[in-house]
Design a protein around this motif. Structure first.
Motif, short mmCIF file in Angstrom:
data_model
loop_
_atom_site.label_atom_id
_atom_site.label_comp_id
_atom_site.label_asym_id
_atom_site.label_seq_id
_atom_site.Cartn_x
_atom_site.Cartn_y
_atom_site.Cartn_z
N LEU A 224 0.94 -1.16 -0.02
CA LEU A 224 -0.11 0.15 0.03
C LEU A 224 0.79 1.24 0.07
CD1 LEU A 224 -3.10 0.01 0.03
CD2 LEU A 224 -2.64 0.85 2.63
N GLU A 225 1.92 1.30 1.02
CA GLU A 225 2.53 2.42 0.78
C GLU A 225 3.80 2.49 -0.05
OE1 GLU A 225 2.55 4.83 3.83
OE2 GLU A 225 0.43 4.12 3.70
N ASN A 226 3.97 1.35 -0.72
CA ASN A 226 5.10 1.35 -1.78
C ASN A 226 6.50 1.44 -1.01
OD1 ASN A 226 5.60 1.18 -4.44
ND2 ASN A 226 4.34 3.00 -5.02
N ILE A 227 6.85 0.77 -0.02
CA ILE A 227 7.90 0.79 0.75
C ILE A 227 9.19 -0.24 0.03
CG2 ILE A 227 8.93 0.29 2.96
CD1 ILE A 227 6.01 0.64 4.13
N PRO A 228 10.18 0.34 -0.26
CA PRO A 228 11.18 -0.68 -0.79
C PRO A 228 11.71 -1.58 0.13
CG PRO A 228 12.03 1.85 -0.99
CD PRO A 228 10.74 1.61 0.15
N VAL A 229 11.86 -2.73 -0.36
CA VAL A 229 12.29 -3.98 0.24
C VAL A 229 13.33 -4.77 -0.34
CG1 VAL A 229 10.13 -4.67 1.66
CG2 VAL A 229 10.69 -5.55 -0.68
N VAL A 230 14.63 -5.41 0.25
CA VAL A 230 15.49 -6.36 -0.07
C VAL A 230 15.17 -6.98 -1.48
CG1 VAL A 230 17.49 -7.57 0.16
CG2 VAL A 230 16.52 -6.04 1.94
N PRO A 231 15.75 -6.99 -2.58
CA PRO A 231 15.44 -7.91 -3.73
C PRO A 231 15.27 -9.24 -3.52
CG PRO A 231 17.26 -5.96 -4.16
CD PRO A 231 16.80 -5.96 -3.01
N LEU A 232 16.32 -9.67 -2.43
CA LEU A 232 15.80 -11.22 -1.98
C LEU A 232 14.68 -11.72 -1.81
CD1 LEU A 232 19.30 -10.97 0.11
CD2 LEU A 232 19.14 -12.23 -2.17
N TYR A 233 13.74 -10.72 -1.63
CA TYR A 233 12.12 -11.27 -1.06
C TYR A 233 11.69 -11.55 -2.59
CZ TYR A 233 12.32 -9.52 3.78
OH TYR A 233 12.57 -9.36 5.03
N PHE A 234 12.20 -11.08 -3.73
CA PHE A 234 11.59 -11.52 -4.90
C PHE A 234 12.31 -12.50 -5.50
CE2 PHE A 234 10.85 -6.91 -4.18
CZ PHE A 234 9.57 -6.86 -4.06
N ALA A 235 11.53 -13.41 -6.24
CA ALA A 235 12.18 -14.59 -7.00
C ALA A 235 12.96 -14.21 -8.03
CB ALA A 235 11.12 -15.46 -7.43
N ALA A 236 14.09 -14.88 -8.15
CA ALA A 236 15.19 -14.69 -9.51
C ALA A 236 15.82 -15.89 -9.27
CB ALA A 236 16.28 -13.55 -8.97
N GLU A 237 16.55 -15.96 -10.46
CA GLU A 237 17.61 -17.02 -10.60
C GLU A 237 18.88 -16.90 -9.77
OE1 GLU A 237 17.34 -19.96 -12.71
OE2 GLU A 237 15.61 -19.46 -13.14
N ARG A 238 19.00 -17.84 -8.71
CA ARG A 238 20.28 -17.67 -7.87
C ARG A 238 20.88 -19.07 -7.64
NH1 ARG A 238 15.98 -14.29 -5.27
NH2 ARG A 238 16.64 -12.27 -5.42
N PRO A 239 22.15 -18.97 -7.27
CA PRO A 239 23.02 -20.15 -7.19
C PRO A 239 22.70 -20.89 -5.71
CG PRO A 239 24.38 -18.31 -6.90
CD PRO A 239 22.87 -17.71 -7.19
N VAL A 240 22.14 -21.91 -5.78
CA VAL A 240 21.74 -22.73 -4.44
C VAL A 240 22.21 -23.98 -4.18
CG1 VAL A 240 19.61 -21.35 -3.81
CG2 VAL A 240 19.49 -23.49 -5.29
N VAL A 241 22.33 -24.54 -3.04
CA VAL A 241 22.93 -25.71 -2.60
C VAL A 241 21.99 -26.30 -1.79
CG1 VAL A 241 24.44 -27.20 -1.37
CG2 VAL A 241 25.35 -25.56 -3.04
N GLU A 242 21.60 -27.64 -2.07
CA GLU A 242 20.44 -28.20 -1.00
C GLU A 242 21.28 -28.86 0.21
OE1 GLU A 242 17.07 -30.20 -2.58
OE2 GLU A 242 16.73 -31.25 -0.68
#
Lengths: 324, 629
Positions: A222-240
């Protein structure tokens, strides 16, 4: 929007005159009430405490808390500094975002690292999550509060996060040794907060106590508050590892045999030290999509945090020891 | 998981728009563990789909481990938090839970039902709009039901839902439910609860919680959830006159001076005339400043910053009020007090009161009576212990702005803080200001001549100077007063001529009128002495009997008679006002020394021979006498 509201209630209540009257009465929405309460809390602290600070942990709750603080004191600048306890294991995106937001808010930013812990080479991979958190986060926080002699510290914790939090006061009193005694907290009536304390004692203040995870996201939207991009899905290198998806954010992660970082479309529901924060596979790359995913999800928010998994009472024990 | 998954799935933005307009309802649940309170809250959370899978998994495993429901889910485990409590199986504090439906977000204050926790219930109730009071259908209205209802009423909650729980255990019997309802309504007549709704339910089975019960088709009222979603909590505070306690003066630079606070009552718009209490200064609102821009209007509940048209002195703790209906100010008031301290409340002991953004030292001047929360009976008492409720008179160290709690809860409530431990030891609701006249009794007990005199650092006295007209009484009295004043003493002079211009203007110079003249002056001198002053009386006062009468009004040593002696020749030669000449000519009748006698004092405390002594020397002598004794 009013139409939606009336449409829903009208069939249930024939006293439409009363309803229209109420609509004209400017009934505040739940978010407006939460906002006003948080602002009230922050102003009380600034008016009554000698040296307050805002613990800014960069996540979505801190983003909302910072935004509310700017609202509370506008047009003045923030009457207290932001402080970040850097464990040296935060996501790089978080640090970049932190510096940008502090600058935008025109706020003083204090960053504290437990140098003793750095010297000893403390880290989550080598010492385990419990010791790492104790030394680099809990100890570091105490060091910082002692060093600057802060007598009040805002934190972004919410009562809906965890069961023992449900009983935490908005104003939480800590002894000189920063200990929290669940049996010796002050009753909080109406909006009258007792901020009085002896020298050396301090208060942790939680202005978001009555917000839920949905409230926080809804407000950000509602207030258009910026948040860290990590909250949004993106291609990232991960290890299980042990069933958790760990994003490899730098070269400090020693890969076990057979482990190989793979690019996956992931995002994070909570943010902390990257080796301790599990990613979820997701395609939600907008705020509405994140909220949609959150609302339809089947697991609670803290599940991605490694720290909670030891035992049900672990958060409470950590709190007594001084963890935020 | 969420209650309207379909809409979220299809169009989350539409869902968000809808939920943006949800209102907030805060309610408190009262009942004991045995009433199934935790089960009810767990059920509300569960049925509104606020429980995630991982929580549910933990709940299922916990239910088997420590649950009380065999292999079924023990909903109570969802809401019991702290480790110690879990083992004891009781909630020992106020816990807040959250859930929401399409229309409302709910904050539940969960408080325990045990007698020793009146404090916690009052705390939870202070922020609640609605109370749900649980009654075990097998037991009906119990002592604890009365206690919960009384505290609910005391804390100003106007809407109560009576949840008659465990209907399954009495075979969903309509007659039993009706009997409980009638019983409760009869009891509640004596309370200040305006709206009561009774709902038969079984929290364990979910009957009439969110789902209408098929087993109780005789009941046509709302389910608990429907009640919570639709109960209209009148927004009366918006209709009240404007009130905003000032939390913080917002002063970023010399050009901006705003007053920040949360509006406690009423509404405000630019141009409205306001009055700042307690100073009473008036101005108009210039702007309603927020981060999101200036507002055309703001209402109760909002946190804003106001700027005023005039530069008036406003600081934290002051209250900005509607000009025509400002808050009252007082330093004496009656209130209900709930004691929350481990140490007992003692009348006379100073505490710090926080009301609005104001902190002021107060003490209880009188504990009128305590109220038994179970029977509502009043008892005399000397102190209040933890969890006791009393009606008290308070005295504050200075005036503060307030409203009667019933009218504006936000400005009629207060907490008491212990000065040494800083603990919050009491919570109060203001009933009314005490008129100052009703404190005469209290004043008379405590403030008297000696306390007043102590405040002035002096011994109050009346110095009675007698002698012929022209003997120098007034001149000497004038000098004595100047000297005493220079010494920091509080004085007043009653002069014969001056008194006859005012108080005694109706009196002539017959003997009877001379007696009355002296009587009145002596009485006035006595009052002034009682007020702590050193009074100089400069009167001819020719008769011994009247001077004796005057002396008898005073305490031993308080009345000092000074004879200013001058021969008739001396005064006739001085004759400053030409009176002797007129008397000799017969123009003035009954003139002392000429045709009316002067009776010389026989036992004067001091005699001044003004034939030989200068006025200055005489004054020195009198002051020395006063300082010695």
């Amino acid at each position: 929007m009013l139409f939606y509201y009336l449409q829903y209630i009208l069939p249930l209540d024939p006293r439409s005159e009363q309803l229209l009257y109420m609509a004209a009465m400017n009934t505040l929405t739940h978010l407006q009430r939460l906002e006003a309460e948080s602002i009230h809390i922050m102003r009380e602290v600034v008016a009554e405490c000698r040296n307050p600070v805002m613990l800014y942990s960069i996540g979505k709750d801190s983003a909302v808390m910072l935004h509310l603080a700017r609202k509370a004191f506008h047009p003045s600048k923030l009457p207290f500094p932001l402080a970040h306890v850097d464990t040296t294991w935060k996501f790089r995106d978080m640090i970049t975002f932190r510096d940008k937001m502090a600058q935008e808010a025109g706020a003083e930013l204090l960053v504290h690292i437990n140098e003793e812990g750095v010297k000893q080479g403390i880290g989550p991979f080598t010492h385990g999550s419990a010791l790492h958190t104790e030394i680099m986060k809990t100890q570091a926080l105490k060091q910082m509060l002692d060093h600057y002699q802060f007598d009040a510290a805002f934190g972004g914790a919410r009562r809906d996060e965890e069961k023992s939090r449900a009983k935490e006061r908005i104003f939480s009193f800590r002894s000189k040794a920063h200990r929290w005694d669940p049996k010796n907290q002050r009753p909080e009536l109406w909006n009258l907060y007792n901020c009085r304390k002896h020298d050396g004692e301090s208060i942790r203040v939680f202005p978001l106590s009555n917000w839920t995870e949905l409230d926080v996201w809804q407000y950000i939207y509602l207030e258009n508050i910026p948040v860290v991009p990590l909250y949004f899905a993106a291609e990232r290198p991960v290890v299980e590892r042990d069933g958790t998806l760990i994003m490899v954010d730098d070269d400090r992660m020693k890969l076990e045999p057979g482990e190989k970082p793979a690019m996956k479309k992931v995002r994070f529901r909570t943010l902390g030290c990257w080796p301790l924060t599990g990613a979820i596979e997701s395609s939600a790359d907008t705020l509405p999509a994140i909220i949609r995913e959150m609302l339809l999800t089947k697991t609670s928010e803290r599940q991605g945090r490694v720290i909670d998994n030891d035992s049900n009472a672990s958060m409470e024990q950590k709190k007594q020891e001084g963890y935020f | 998981m969420h209650s309207d998954s379909a809409l979220i799935e299809e169009d989350v933005e539409e869902y968000l728009r809808a939920h943006e307009h949800k209102t907030l309802l805060r309610f408190i649940t009262c009942g004991s563990v045995d009433d199934g309170k935790s089960t009810l809250i767990g059920r509300l959370l569960y049925d509104s789909k606020m429980i995630f899978e991982d929580q549910l998994a933990a709940l299922e495993s916990d239910s088997k481990k420590v649950g009380t429901q065999g292999d079924s889910i023990d909903f109570a485990l969802l809401v019991d938090g702290l480790a110690a409590e879990r083992e004891q199986g009781i909630t020992i504090d106020v816990a807040y839970r959250f859930f929401s439906t399409e229309n409302r977000k709910f904050i539940v204050a969960d408080t325990p039902g045990h007698e020793q926790y009146t404090r916690n219930m009052a705390t939870g109730a202070s922020t609640a709009d609605v109370a749900i009071i649980l009654i075990d259908a097998r037991k009906g209205v119990l002592t604890q039901t009365r206690r919960h209802s009384f505290i609910t009423s005391l804390m100003g909650i106007k809407h109560v839902a009576i949840a008659v729980n465990k209907m399954d255990l009495i075979g969903y019997d309509e007659a039993a439910f009706t009997a409980i309802e009638e019983d409760y309504r009869a009891f509640a007549k004596g309370l200040d609860i305006e709206h009561i709704t009774c709902i038969p339910m079984s929290a364990l089975g979910g009957d009439n919680v969110t789902q209408r019960s098929a087993k109780m088709d005789w009941y046509d009222g709302p389910t608990l959830m429907t009640y919570l979603e639709t109960v209209e909590v009148e927004n009366l505070t918006q209709e009240r006159p404007f009130r905003m306690p000032i939390q913080w003066v917002n002063r970023p630079n010399l050009d901006f001076r705003g007053f920040s606070g949360q509006i406690a009552a009423g509404r405000i718009e630019p141009g409205m005339e306001i009055k700042v209490m307690p100073s009473g200064k008036t101005s108009r609102v210039s702007k309603i400043v927020t981060f999101d821009g200036d507002l055309p209007e703001a209402v109760a509940g909002q946190s804003v910053t106001l700027t005023l048209e005039d530069e008036i002195d406003v600081s934290r703790g002051d209250m900005i009020c509607a000009s025509e209906h400002p808050a009252e100010i007082t330093d004496q008031f009656e209130a209900h007090l709930i004691w929350m301290g481990d140490e007992k409340m003692l009348p006379g002991r100073p505490y710090i009161m926080k009301t609005g953004a104001h902190q002021v030292p107060v003490s209880v001047t009188k504990l009128k009576h305590t109220i038994n929360v179970n029977t509502m009976e009043e008892h005399a008492a000397r102190s209040l212990v933890l969890n006791e409720i009393g009606v008290c008179n308070f005295s504050a160290e200075r005036d503060f702005p307030f409203d009667i709690f019933r009218d504006v809860p936000a400005t009629g409530s207060f907490i008491l803080i212990d000065r040494i431990t800083n603990a919050t030891v009491g919570a109060g609701t203001i009933n009314f200001a005490l008129r100052r006249a009703s404190n005469i009794h209290w004043q008379a007990l405590d403030v008297n001549k000696s306390t007043r005199a102590a405040l002035m650092h002096q011994t109050p006295r009346t110095i009675w100077m007698t002698g012929l007209s022209g003997a120098g009484k007034s001149t000497i009295a004038n000098l004595v007063e100047k000297k005493l004043h220079a010494l920091g003493k509080h004085t007043y002079t009653l002069d014969g001529d001056n008194v006859r211009h005012g108080l005694n203007r109706d009196l002539g110079f017959t003997d009877a009128q001379r007696v009355e003249n002296i009587r009145r002056v002596a009485e006035v001198a006595k009052l002034m002495t009682d007020a702590g002053l050193i009074v100089l009386v400069s009167f001819i006062s020719p008769f011994r009997a009247e001077r004796r009468m005057a002396r008898r009004l005073f305490e031993e040593g308080e009345f000092i008679e000074i004879f200013v002696d001058a021969s008739l020749e001396t005064v006739e030669s001085r004759d400053p006002k030409g009176l002797y000449k007129k008397a000799r000519k017969g123009e003035i009748a009954n003139f002392t020394g000429i045709d009316s006698p002067y009776e010389r004092p026989e036992y004067a405390d001091l005699t001044i021979d003004s034939n030989k002594m200068s006025a200055e020397e005489a004054a020195e002598k009198i002051v020395a006498l006063l300082m010695d004794t």
